[in-house]
Write a protein that holds these residues in place. Sequence first.
Motif, short mmCIF file in Angstrom:
data_model
loop_
_atom_site.label_atom_id
_atom_site.label_comp_id
_atom_site.label_asym_id
_atom_site.label_seq_id
_atom_site.Cartn_x
_atom_site.Cartn_y
_atom_site.Cartn_z
N UNK A 89 0.83 -1.20 0.00
CA UNK A 89 0.00 0.00 0.00
C UNK A 89 0.87 1.26 0.00
N UNK A 90 1.98 1.21 0.72
CA UNK A 90 2.93 2.32 0.73
C UNK A 90 3.48 2.58 -0.68
N UNK A 91 3.86 1.51 -1.36
CA UNK A 91 4.38 1.63 -2.73
C UNK A 91 3.30 2.18 -3.66
N UNK A 92 2.09 1.65 -3.54
CA UNK A 92 0.97 2.11 -4.37
C UNK A 92 0.71 3.60 -4.13
N UNK A 93 0.67 4.00 -2.86
CA UNK A 93 0.42 5.40 -2.53
C UNK A 93 1.52 6.32 -3.02
N UNK A 94 2.76 5.89 -2.88
CA UNK A 94 3.88 6.74 -3.26
C UNK A 94 4.02 6.86 -4.78
N UNK A 107 1.89 5.45 -7.41
CA UNK A 107 0.69 5.50 -8.25
C UNK A 107 -0.15 6.73 -7.91
N UNK A 108 -0.43 6.92 -6.62
CA UNK A 108 -1.27 8.04 -6.20
C UNK A 108 -0.46 9.32 -5.97
N UNK A 109 0.85 9.20 -5.90
CA UNK A 109 1.74 10.33 -5.60
C UNK A 109 1.34 11.01 -4.28
N UNK A 110 0.85 10.20 -3.35
CA UNK A 110 0.44 10.68 -2.02
C UNK A 110 0.77 9.56 -1.02
N UNK A 111 1.99 9.59 -0.52
CA UNK A 111 2.48 8.53 0.35
C UNK A 111 1.75 8.53 1.70
N UNK A 112 1.11 7.41 2.07
CA UNK A 112 0.45 7.35 3.38
C UNK A 112 1.47 7.36 4.51
N UNK A 158 5.18 3.09 10.15
CA UNK A 158 5.18 2.79 11.59
C UNK A 158 4.31 1.56 11.87
N UNK A 159 3.23 1.40 11.11
CA UNK A 159 2.38 0.21 11.25
C UNK A 159 3.19 -1.06 10.96
N UNK A 160 3.93 -1.05 9.86
CA UNK A 160 4.75 -2.22 9.50
C UNK A 160 5.83 -2.49 10.55
N UNK A 161 6.42 -1.43 11.10
CA UNK A 161 7.44 -1.62 12.13
C UNK A 161 6.87 -2.23 13.41
N UNK A 162 5.70 -1.75 13.83
CA UNK A 162 5.07 -2.28 15.05
C UNK A 162 4.66 -3.74 14.84
N UNK A 163 4.05 -4.02 13.70
CA UNK A 163 3.63 -5.39 13.42
C UNK A 163 4.86 -6.30 13.30
N UNK A 202 4.15 9.08 15.90
CA UNK A 202 3.87 10.00 14.79
C UNK A 202 3.42 9.22 13.57
N UNK A 203 2.35 9.65 12.97
CA UNK A 203 1.85 9.00 11.76
C UNK A 203 0.85 7.90 12.01
#
Length: 191
Positions: free
Chosen positions: A59-64, A66-71, A76-81, A149-150
């Motif tokens: 999703x991060x790759x898609x947002x960055x 494809x959407x040009x809007x990185x979530x 931080x979600x991936x790091x915690x998980x 943060x985030x």
Amino acid sequence: MSHAPVSHETSGPEPDNLRTTVNTPGALGLYFSVNAFLSRICLQVAVIGTLLIVAAVLYQIFGRYILNDSPAWTEIFALVVMLYTTCFAAAVGVRDGRHIGMDSLLNLAPPVFHLLADIIVYLGMIIFGLAMAWSGSELAVEMAPYINPGLPISQAWSYVPLAVGGLLIALFAVERIVAAVLHIKVIPSWH
């Protein structure tokens, strides 16, 4: 409910009459069954966690790109998980006897040295696991007021897996010592 048995790894062929945790009667059998259940839950959490990490990164790759809007929340979600996945998978590795070990010299030693080496290794794991649980608990309590943060969750959630994983490592290491001393076979959680 099937129970994952406990095994003491031995070099060479195993005797047919070697007991497993599944056929161990009484309170000890219940203890092994509870540990097997906890280990399977940890393994399932680790697998689901891995899938969630992959989904967040995609999703991060898609947002960055494809959407040009990185979530902002995905990293931080991936790091915690990843912390939960790693700590729970490590606990399963202890229970299943899949930790790193060097057996080359032990293979030449008499069986009593195998038992002593196992006990020493698992005593070290108990000490490590309890220290990890204590430190993780202290960090979780200290970081509870702070927000990531985030991702609007407390930073304590980043330290909870250290506390729980350390406790599970110690619990499973005790099981491995009991199994080794009583010559009970631990069957891996994924069976």
